[in-house]
Write an enzyme that holds these catalytic residues in place. Structure first.
Site, PDB file in Angstrom:
ATOM      1  N   GLY A  77     -14.588 -17.828  -6.506  1.00  0.00           N
ATOM      2  CA  GLY A  77     -13.224 -18.331  -6.516  1.00  0.00           C
ATOM      3  C   GLY A  77     -12.282 -17.199  -6.908  1.00  0.00           C
ATOM      4  N   ASP A  78     -11.026 -17.566  -7.173  1.00  0.00           N
ATOM      5  CA  ASP A  78     -10.037 -16.563  -7.563  1.00  0.00           C
ATOM      6  C   ASP A  78     -10.391 -15.893  -8.893  1.00  0.00           C
ATOM      7  OD1 ASP A  78      -8.159 -17.055  -5.357  1.00  0.00           O
ATOM      8  OD2 ASP A  78      -7.966 -19.031  -6.273  1.00  0.00           O
ATOM      9  N   SER A 109     -14.290 -23.090  -6.361  1.00  0.00           N
ATOM     10  CA  SER A 109     -13.573 -24.356  -6.224  1.00  0.00           C
ATOM     11  C   SER A 109     -12.072 -24.098  -6.115  1.00  0.00           C
ATOM     12  CB  SER A 109     -13.880 -25.282  -7.398  1.00  0.00           C
ATOM     13  OG  SER A 109     -13.683 -24.608  -8.622  1.00  0.00           O
ATOM     14  N   ARG A 188     -11.591 -31.259  -7.219  1.00  0.00           N
ATOM     15  CA  ARG A 188     -11.363 -31.270  -8.668  1.00  0.00           C
ATOM     16  C   ARG A 188      -9.871 -31.286  -8.984  1.00  0.00           C
ATOM     17  NH1 ARG A 188     -12.218 -24.869 -10.568  1.00  0.00           N
ATOM     18  NH2 ARG A 188     -10.365 -24.906 -11.868  1.00  0.00           N
TER      19      ARG A 188
HETATM   20  P1  ADP Z   1     -14.301 -21.280  -9.416  1.00  0.00           P
HETATM   21  O1  ADP Z   1     -13.253 -21.284  -8.355  1.00  0.00           O
HETATM   22  O2  ADP Z   1     -15.411 -22.207  -9.070  1.00  0.00           O
HETATM   23  O3  ADP Z   1     -13.703 -21.521 -10.764  1.00  0.00           O
HETATM   24  P2  ADP Z   1     -14.386 -18.497 -10.130  1.00  0.00           P
HETATM   25  O4  ADP Z   1     -14.632 -17.329  -9.260  1.00  0.00           O
HETATM   26  O5  ADP Z   1     -12.971 -18.728 -10.524  1.00  0.00           O
HETATM   27  O6  ADP Z   1     -14.941 -19.816  -9.409  1.00  0.00           O
HETATM   28  O7  ADP Z   1     -15.326 -18.319 -11.392  1.00  0.00           O
HETATM   29  C1  ADP Z   1     -15.177 -19.052 -12.562  1.00  0.00           C
HETATM   30  C2  ADP Z   1     -15.678 -18.266 -13.768  1.00  0.00           C
HETATM   31  O8  ADP Z   1     -17.075 -18.027 -13.698  1.00  0.00           O
HETATM   32  C3  ADP Z   1     -15.042 -16.901 -13.943  1.00  0.00           C
HETATM   33  O9  ADP Z   1     -14.308 -16.917 -15.148  1.00  0.00           O
HETATM   34  C4  ADP Z   1     -16.218 -15.946 -14.058  1.00  0.00           C
HETATM   35  O10 ADP Z   1     -16.037 -15.026 -15.114  1.00  0.00           O
HETATM   36  C5  ADP Z   1     -17.370 -16.830 -14.424  1.00  0.00           C
HETATM   37  N1  ADP Z   1     -18.699 -16.343 -14.015  1.00  0.00           N
HETATM   38  C6  ADP Z   1     -19.038 -15.306 -13.228  1.00  0.00           C
HETATM   39  N2  ADP Z   1     -20.377 -15.225 -13.056  1.00  0.00           N
HETATM   40  C7  ADP Z   1     -20.908 -16.254 -13.755  1.00  0.00           C
HETATM   41  C8  ADP Z   1     -22.241 -16.720 -13.966  1.00  0.00           C
HETATM   42  N3  ADP Z   1     -23.301 -16.125 -13.401  1.00  0.00           N
HETATM   43  N4  ADP Z   1     -22.400 -17.821 -14.742  1.00  0.00           N
HETATM   44  C9  ADP Z   1     -21.349 -18.450 -15.279  1.00  0.00           C
HETATM   45  N5  ADP Z   1     -20.060 -18.055 -15.119  1.00  0.00           N
HETATM   46  C10 ADP Z   1     -19.841 -16.971 -14.363  1.00  0.00           C
HETATM   47 MG    MG Z   2     -11.634 -20.376 -11.193  1.00  0.00          MG
END
Ligand code: ADP
Ligand code: MG
Length: 346
Positions: A77-78, A109, A188
């Site tokens: 995601g972002d 997401s 969500r």
């Molecule tokens: P989403 O859109 O689903 O929120 P993101 O790219 O925004 O996806 O990621 C959400 C968070 O997950 C970020 O803050 C990132 O630092 C964290 N993250 C990255 N790798 C992992 C991992 N292996 N397990 C858990 N969190 C992680």
């Molecule tokens: Mg996010």
């Protein structure tokens, strides 16, 4: 500006930073099923780095030898791109590091930049696998262009770089409260919006900004009058929401700033004043699906193009967000930096 566009070399070496936990947790599967075959046809060789924890990608790009890579691809995601960007900014050679083209493939997401790039490319509005296919196709074509960034600094001395937006109040609450529903994917935000509407709150603070395009004659006022203050201070100090966005999309299905472009040199500052009814606020969010919310002429909704802003919340209640990531609530200010990095675009 045409000269500022570039094209990825072939063969092309791509470092893919992939968060297996993003979105519904299918990023790795989707990468292998959808992305890899398309890249192979386009002579792009991916090396996949699967993140194991928050800040893993940030640390990876902080001391990576970037001469090995023609493009840094973020499949998440972002939030993960926010990490990568800030990791690059922490390097002593940040200026050169930012010339490495970045590419976002929607695996999360919250995929606002991916949705924005799909929109700038003139593609139809799509979500999920279709959005991933469109973004992968854009990567296969390999055009890259400059993107504006915003620097944000807080009262406690933190500094961030941001490519998407800064939020406080309603939208920030929806973003952070709905993280527990990440498995629902983009849905969500719909659920979160309805929940936050039920317990709608007001946030107090002072919002100021430097308008992007003051008329030329604002340098002159009649003699004998005080000079105009350089910045505008919003007279009202009660808000439901403040959101500074620098891409078109707030989410896959939220076209918040239809006029925004990758390098328009502009922060699109939205704020909703207190006093708005729940129904009116809901109407705004429903209209945002098609980007028609400004046509509602809602007296509580304001949108101004600015170059800089400052937000001084009264008290520390609530959260703030940068590119959808949570930030403690405190005074913060930000300004646009035109064409500071490069991003793969259609
Ligand atoms: P989403 O859109 O689903 O929120 P993101 O790219 O925004 O996806 O990621 C959400 C968070 O997950 C970020 O803050 C990132 O630092 C964290 N993250 C990255 N790798 C992992 C991992 N292996 N397990 C858990 N969190 C992680
Ligand atoms: Mg996010």
């Amino acid at each position: 500006p045409g000269a500022s566009y570039g094209v990825l070399p072939r063969p092309c070496r791509a470092l893919v930073l992939l968060n297996p936990q993003s979105g519904a947790g299918r990023a790795l599967e989707d990468f292998q099923a959808v992305v890899q075959p398309m890249l192979a046809d386009a002579d792009i060789t991916p090396t996949v780095f699967v993140t194991e924890r928050p800040h893993h990608a940030q640390e990876k790009v902080q001391d990576e030898d970037l001469s090995q890579w023609d493009v840094l691809v973020v499949m998440s995601g972002d939030g993960l791109l926010h990490e990568v960007l800030n990791g690059l900014m922490e390097r002593p050679d940040w200026e050169q590091a930012l010339q490495t083209p970045l590419c976002i493939l929607p695996g999360g997401s919250g995929n606002a930049l991916a949705a924005s790039i799909n929109y700038y490319a003139g593609n139809d509005h799509v979500a999920k696998k279709k959005l991933l296919t469109n973004c992968t196709f854009i990567l296969c074509k390999g055009l890259h262009a400059p993107m504006d960034l915003v620097s944000l600094s807080t009262a406690s001395g933190k500094r961030f770089f941001s490519f998407l937006g800064f939020g406080w109040g309603f939208i920030a609450d929806v973003d952070i409260d709905s993280e527990k529903y990440r498995r629902l994917g983009n849905a969500r935000f719909t659920l979160g919006t309805l929940q936050c509407l039920v317990r709608l709150r007001i946030y107090q603070g002072r919002l100021s900004y430097l308008p992007a395009a003051p008329p030329a004659d604002t340098l002159l006022v009649p003699l004998g009058q005080p000079v105009p203050p350089h910045w505008v201070v919003v007279p009202e100090e009660e808000f439901v929401c403040v959101y500074a966005i620098y891409q078109s999309h707030l989410g896959t299905n939220l076209l918040m700033a239809p006029a925004a472009r990758l390098h328009d040199g502009c922060i699109h500052l939205f704020y909703v004043r207190a006093g708005i009814s729940r129904v009116a606020l809901l109407k705004i969010f429903l209209a945002m699906g098609r980007g028609t919310h400004l046509e509602l002429n809602c007296p509580h909704l304001h949108c101004v193009p600015v170059r800089a802003f400052r937000l001084e919340p009264r008290g520390s209640a609530g959260v703030m967000t940068v590119d959808g990531e949570a930030l403690a609530c405190e005074p913060v200010q930000g300004q646009i930096h035109g064409r500071m990095c490069r991003v793969v675009t259609g």
